[in-house]
Scaffold this motif. Sequence first.
Motif, PDB file in Angstrom:
ATOM      1  N   LEU A  39      30.968  40.983  41.093  1.00 14.22           N
ATOM      2  CA  LEU A  39      30.512  39.875  40.268  1.00 14.22           C
ATOM      3  C   LEU A  39      29.897  40.351  38.951  1.00 14.22           C
ATOM      4  CD1 LEU A  39      30.225  36.859  39.990  1.00 14.22           C
ATOM      5  CD2 LEU A  39      28.047  36.978  41.229  1.00 14.22           C
ATOM      6  N   TYR A  42      32.630  41.406  36.672  1.00 15.63           N
ATOM      7  CA  TYR A  42      33.373  40.222  36.240  1.00 15.63           C
ATOM      8  C   TYR A  42      32.623  39.473  35.145  1.00 15.63           C
ATOM      9  CZ  TYR A  42      34.894  35.322  36.462  1.00 15.63           C
ATOM     10  OH  TYR A  42      35.288  34.057  36.147  1.00 15.63           O
ATOM     11  N   LEU A  43      31.318  39.291  35.316  1.00 15.32           N
ATOM     12  CA  LEU A  43      30.540  38.516  34.350  1.00 15.32           C
ATOM     13  C   LEU A  43      30.449  39.209  32.999  1.00 15.32           C
ATOM     14  CD1 LEU A  43      27.627  37.300  36.671  1.00 15.32           C
ATOM     15  CD2 LEU A  43      29.555  35.939  35.810  1.00 15.32           C
ATOM     16  N   THR A  44      30.296  40.505  33.005  1.00 18.00           N
ATOM     17  CA  THR A  44      30.117  41.229  31.742  1.00 18.00           C
ATOM     18  C   THR A  44      31.451  41.557  31.068  1.00 18.00           C
ATOM     19  OG1 THR A  44      29.973  43.303  33.000  1.00 18.00           O
ATOM     20  CG2 THR A  44      27.908  42.221  32.409  1.00 18.00           C
ATOM     21  N   ARG A  47      33.938  37.717  31.430  1.00 22.38           N
ATOM     22  CA  ARG A  47      33.345  36.524  30.819  1.00 22.38           C
ATOM     23  C   ARG A  47      32.544  36.846  29.561  1.00 22.38           C
ATOM     24  NH1 ARG A  47      36.632  34.186  32.050  1.00 22.38           N
ATOM     25  NH2 ARG A  47      37.068  32.989  33.933  1.00 22.38           N
ATOM     26  N   PHE A  49      29.471  37.966  29.251  1.00 20.34           N
ATOM     27  CA  PHE A  49      28.038  37.712  29.305  1.00 20.34           C
ATOM     28  C   PHE A  49      27.272  39.017  29.105  1.00 20.34           C
ATOM     29  CE2 PHE A  49      29.045  34.025  32.370  1.00 20.34           C
ATOM     30  CZ  PHE A  49      29.275  33.170  31.296  1.00 20.34           C
ATOM     31  N   GLN A  53      22.108  38.070  31.093  1.00 23.37           N
ATOM     32  CA  GLN A  53      22.714  36.843  31.619  1.00 23.37           C
ATOM     33  C   GLN A  53      23.349  37.080  32.986  1.00 23.37           C
ATOM     34  OE1 GLN A  53      25.250  36.073  28.214  1.00 23.37           O
ATOM     35  NE2 GLN A  53      23.950  34.371  27.530  1.00 23.37           N
ATOM     36  N   ALA A  54      23.995  38.230  33.133  1.00 27.12           N
ATOM     37  CA  ALA A  54      24.569  38.576  34.438  1.00 27.12           C
ATOM     38  C   ALA A  54      23.465  38.722  35.481  1.00 27.12           C
ATOM     39  CB  ALA A  54      25.376  39.865  34.333  1.00 27.12           C
ATOM     40  N   VAL A  57      22.392  35.307  36.673  1.00 18.42           N
ATOM     41  CA  VAL A  57      23.342  34.725  37.625  1.00 18.42           C
ATOM     42  C   VAL A  57      23.168  35.352  39.009  1.00 18.42           C
ATOM     43  CG1 VAL A  57      25.792  34.486  38.193  1.00 18.42           C
ATOM     44  CG2 VAL A  57      25.010  34.126  35.839  1.00 18.42           C
ATOM     45  N   LEU A 105      27.993  29.309  30.801  1.00 22.34           N
ATOM     46  CA  LEU A 105      26.955  30.016  31.534  1.00 22.34           C
ATOM     47  C   LEU A 105      26.272  29.100  32.544  1.00 22.34           C
ATOM     48  CD1 LEU A 105      25.175  32.485  32.064  1.00 22.34           C
ATOM     49  CD2 LEU A 105      23.725  31.771  30.131  1.00 22.34           C
ATOM     50  N   VAL A 108      28.507  28.650  35.559  1.00 24.31           N
ATOM     51  CA  VAL A 108      28.558  29.864  36.371  1.00 24.31           C
ATOM     52  C   VAL A 108      27.254  30.041  37.140  1.00 24.31           C
ATOM     53  CG1 VAL A 108      28.681  32.390  36.278  1.00 24.31           C
ATOM     54  CG2 VAL A 108      30.200  31.013  34.841  1.00 24.31           C
ATOM     55  N   ALA A 112      26.886  30.026  41.169  1.00 20.62           N
ATOM     56  CA  ALA A 112      26.328  31.152  41.916  1.00 20.62           C
ATOM     57  C   ALA A 112      25.195  30.693  42.829  1.00 20.62           C
ATOM     58  CB  ALA A 112      25.822  32.218  40.941  1.00 20.62           C
TER      59      ALA A 112
END
Length: 478
Positions: A39, A42-44, A47, A49, A53-54, A57, A105, A108, A112
Amino acid sequence: MRTMRGWFRDTTGGLPVSFWYLWAGTLINRLGSFVLVFLAIYLTQERGFSASQAGLVLGLWGVGGALGTTAGGTLSDRWGRRPTLLTAHLGAAVMMLALGFARELWAVALGALLLGMFAEAARPAFGAMVIDVVPEKDRLRAFSLNYWAINLGFASAAILAGLAAEAGFLLLFVVDATTTVITALVIFLKVGETRRAPTVGGGHRGAGAPVGALRTILRDRVFLGFVTLNLFAALVFLQHISMLPIAMGDSGLSPTTYGSVIALNGVLIVVGQLFVPRLIRGRSRSHVLALASVVMGVGFGLTAFADTAWFYGLTVLVWTVGEMLNSPSNATLIAELSPAELRGRYQGVFSLSWQGAAAVAPVLGGLVREQAGNAQLWFGCAAVGGLMALAHLISGPARERRATLLRATAGPVVPVVAIRPPAPQAAEAAATAPAEPVGPAGDDDLPDRGPGRPVDPARGDGLPDRGPGRAPEPTGAR
């Protein structure tokens, strides 16, 4: 060959068929546990982020997990293990797909939060079901086998997830959701309700709704003391997914090397966990837990001296041995400290120790590392391990007395599944017949049970487990 067959029979033989459905569901669920492991990446990367921010989440995932374990424990006692598991798994599958398609954001973050809540709500119900259906004498083997399945699935998932990510991150969410739905189907088709109705006159209200349940848990100092010890163990253990990769990066080692080193943890458990129950059978659980704390502390403490891949690998192998000793003894002890009518709630409170550690461990480890230095962090882990060992030796006798008392006071119970009342002409004979537990059809495959033993229906499946990928618990709950 005969010796190997005897070992296999001693390890796997005599367990209820319902347990093996649960075991299979756990393995299937873990084979698809891709999302949490990847995850952050994936987020950084996908997406775009930021790291903060990651982190937000992932933190909301942990908050959702804490809410889920609390709700799951209560629902499994009030509503039933089976409907709680079904709802949790189906809800997790839906939220898994929603998270995969979320873009903003806020979407997401909300996904989560809800995914963590549904995924972790399954844990208390699953743990309560294992206790319900497996006789006390076989629980050590059962929990060890389930722990083995979790790690086999986790190790395989890490490899499969890497291949799936090459085809697109969305595939990770789809596969994870699919295996969760399959787990729910196993529960629906093969597992019956295992929650047992309390005896009449036991001060309960409704179906399995004990009066003052929360108050009972809060007054259970023996149990809460054990949960506190597990919290400290988790704070140490979860440094392997927060500070260990940073330490290895400071030593000039790549993320790929970290992945290879940490994979040794799962490999050792898959190879060695089947032998652990025989090694610790008949030994004092307090002594085993104390030894596990020392070994785990030594393993993490040695990280202070590591600067090469092989040395880091050695530290992982050492603390993995401690983890292997700790897990089955922990599980059986929690089972025996939980009153039958409150098993779901007790499992939920115990799971909260993992959720709390998952939220605190990275922050606390980072602060110690920044303020005192890398070596002091790992020496601190070793010191915590030593103090925990001493605490287990001191508190052990009180835990065993409580477990003995609960076994002695557990009366005969009947399952909550519908039971047809006797015909009028049979009432007189039924009134004079000796009472014995009544189970649902199909429990002939179970070992002989004495009075007060749980009547065993079929079981449900799945944990998110640790669901944590390994985060909210070891590798996905270890």
